[in-house]
Scaffold this motif. Sequence first.
Motif, PDB file in Angstrom:
ATOM      1  N   LYS A  11       1.042  -1.229  -0.410  1.00 36.13           N
ATOM      2  CA  LYS A  11       0.149   0.185  -0.180  1.00 36.13           C
ATOM      3  C   LYS A  11       1.036   0.945   0.042  1.00 36.13           C
ATOM      4  CE  LYS A  11      -4.116   2.042   2.539  1.00 36.13           C
ATOM      5  NZ  LYS A  11      -4.859   1.699   3.865  1.00 36.13           N
ATOM      6  N   ALA A  12       1.832   1.507   1.207  1.00 41.00           N
ATOM      7  CA  ALA A  12       2.973   2.027   1.035  1.00 41.00           C
ATOM      8  C   ALA A  12       3.496   2.987  -0.782  1.00 41.00           C
ATOM      9  CB  ALA A  12       3.674   1.991   1.618  1.00 41.00           C
ATOM     10  N   PHE A  14       2.330   1.778  -3.409  1.00 40.62           N
ATOM     11  CA  PHE A  14       1.547   2.070  -4.757  1.00 40.62           C
ATOM     12  C   PHE A  14       0.656   3.782  -4.126  1.00 40.62           C
ATOM     13  CE2 PHE A  14      -3.393   2.139  -5.408  1.00 40.62           C
ATOM     14  CZ  PHE A  14      -2.671   1.764  -6.831  1.00 40.62           C
ATOM     15  N   LYS A  15       0.615   3.765  -3.133  1.00 44.20           N
ATOM     16  CA  LYS A  15       0.473   5.277  -3.027  1.00 44.20           C
ATOM     17  C   LYS A  15       1.502   5.998  -3.144  1.00 44.20           C
ATOM     18  CE  LYS A  15      -2.712   6.844   0.182  1.00 44.20           C
ATOM     19  NZ  LYS A  15      -2.809   6.945   1.195  1.00 44.20           N
ATOM     20  N   ALA A  16       2.721   5.762  -2.930  1.00 45.09           N
ATOM     21  CA  ALA A  16       3.821   6.279  -3.087  1.00 45.09           C
ATOM     22  C   ALA A  16       4.317   6.886  -4.806  1.00 45.09           C
ATOM     23  CB  ALA A  16       4.940   6.204  -2.289  1.00 45.09           C
ATOM     24  N   GLY A  17       3.781   5.754  -5.440  1.00 43.17           N
ATOM     25  CA  GLY A  17       3.570   5.189  -7.094  1.00 43.17           C
ATOM     26  C   GLY A  17       5.208   4.780  -7.560  1.00 43.17           C
ATOM     27  N   TYR A  21       4.377   0.169  -9.740  1.00 43.73           N
ATOM     28  CA  TYR A  21       2.798  -0.192  -9.246  1.00 43.73           C
ATOM     29  C   TYR A  21       1.900   1.730  -9.447  1.00 43.73           C
ATOM     30  CZ  TYR A  21       4.361  -3.437  -6.145  1.00 43.73           C
ATOM     31  OH  TYR A  21       5.073  -4.683  -6.009  1.00 43.73           O
ATOM     32  N   PRO A  25      -1.997   9.921  -8.673  1.00 45.41           N
ATOM     33  CA  PRO A  25      -2.411  10.086  -7.349  1.00 45.41           C
ATOM     34  C   PRO A  25      -3.972  11.002  -6.694  1.00 45.41           C
ATOM     35  CG  PRO A  25      -0.951  12.129  -8.031  1.00 45.41           C
ATOM     36  CD  PRO A  25      -0.905  10.977  -9.402  1.00 45.41           C
ATOM     37  N   HIS A  28      -6.029   7.720  -5.284  1.00 42.84           N
ATOM     38  CA  HIS A  28      -6.472   7.165  -3.990  1.00 42.84           C
ATOM     39  C   HIS A  28      -7.517   8.009  -2.939  1.00 42.84           C
ATOM     40  CE1 HIS A  28      -3.020   5.520  -4.707  1.00 42.84           C
ATOM     41  NE2 HIS A  28      -2.132   6.687  -5.040  1.00 42.84           N
ATOM     42  N   GLU A  32     -10.912   5.176  -1.240  1.00 45.52           N
ATOM     43  CA  GLU A  32     -10.987   5.576   0.233  1.00 45.52           C
ATOM     44  C   GLU A  32     -11.342   6.087   0.132  1.00 45.52           C
ATOM     45  OE1 GLU A  32      -7.063   8.367   1.128  1.00 45.52           O
ATOM     46  OE2 GLU A  32      -5.912   7.068   0.906  1.00 45.52           O
ATOM     47  N   THR A 204      -7.561  -3.049   2.580  1.00 45.23           N
ATOM     48  CA  THR A 204      -6.170  -3.353   2.038  1.00 45.23           C
ATOM     49  C   THR A 204      -5.824  -4.442   4.110  1.00 45.23           C
ATOM     50  OG1 THR A 204      -6.751  -1.344   3.684  1.00 45.23           O
ATOM     51  CG2 THR A 204      -6.074  -1.232   1.330  1.00 45.23           C
TER      52      THR A 204
END
Length: 221
Positions: A11-12, A14-17, A21, A25, A28, A32, A204
Motif C-alpha cells: 500500500k505504501a 502504491f500510494k508513493a507511485g 505500481y 495520485p 487514492h 478511500e 487492504t
Amino acid sequence: MTLQARLDAFKADFKAGKAPYFAPPEIHPIMERATAELIASGQAGRALKAGDRAPAFTLPDPDGKPVSSADLLAAGPLVMSFYRGVWCPYCNLELQALEETLPRFRELGASLVAISPQTAANSRKSLRQNGLSFPILSDGGNEVAAAFGLRFALPDYLVELYRQLKNDLPAFNGDPGWTLPMPARYVIGRDGIIAYAEVNPDYTQRPEPENLLPVLERLSA
C-alpha cells in the motif's frame, strides 16, 4: 513478515507511485472514499458470523468441475476465503499467505478453498501467478457471497474510476453487474456451523492465516 506487513508495504509503495505500481495520485482519495462509505454502511456487521449456519453451495473449480460444500465438510473443517479477483494485488498477497499456511491446515484435517466472482480463466491465472495448490471456485454474480452477506454494489463514481483504469469487472467476471464481495475469511465446522468469521470492508486489511490454527485445533480435538 506477516501478511498485514506485506499488505502495508504494498500500500505504501502504491500510494508513493513506486514502480511498477505507478497510478495517478488523484485516484487514492476516490478509493478511500468508497472504502469509508462501505465501512459506514455497517454491512460487515450484518454478514454471517461465528455461530451462524453456513449456506450450502456448489460452485465450479477452474476446470469446470462442481465442488460442493457438503462434500468438503464430509472430509473435515473448511477454510474459506472470499476475495475480489486476480486483478487485486492485496488479494494475491493473501492467497500466497494462505498457501504458505496450507500444510498446517491439512495437518489439522481441514481443506481450503478461495471463492471469487471471476471467470474460470481468471481463476486459472490466479493459480499460476500465485503458485496455489488449493482450488479457486467461481461464484458467478457473487451469489454465494450474497448468501453470506458479503456482496455489495460499487458506487457509480468508483465504477467510472475502474473504467478509466481499464479494470473492467464485467469482463473479469463474465457478469454485467459491478458487484464485489467484501474480503472475508471463514472456518466452517463439519456440522455446518461457522466457527470463525472475519469480514473487513477495508480490502487492504486481512487477518493472518495463523489466526485460524487455534480454531482448527479446537475443531479437530
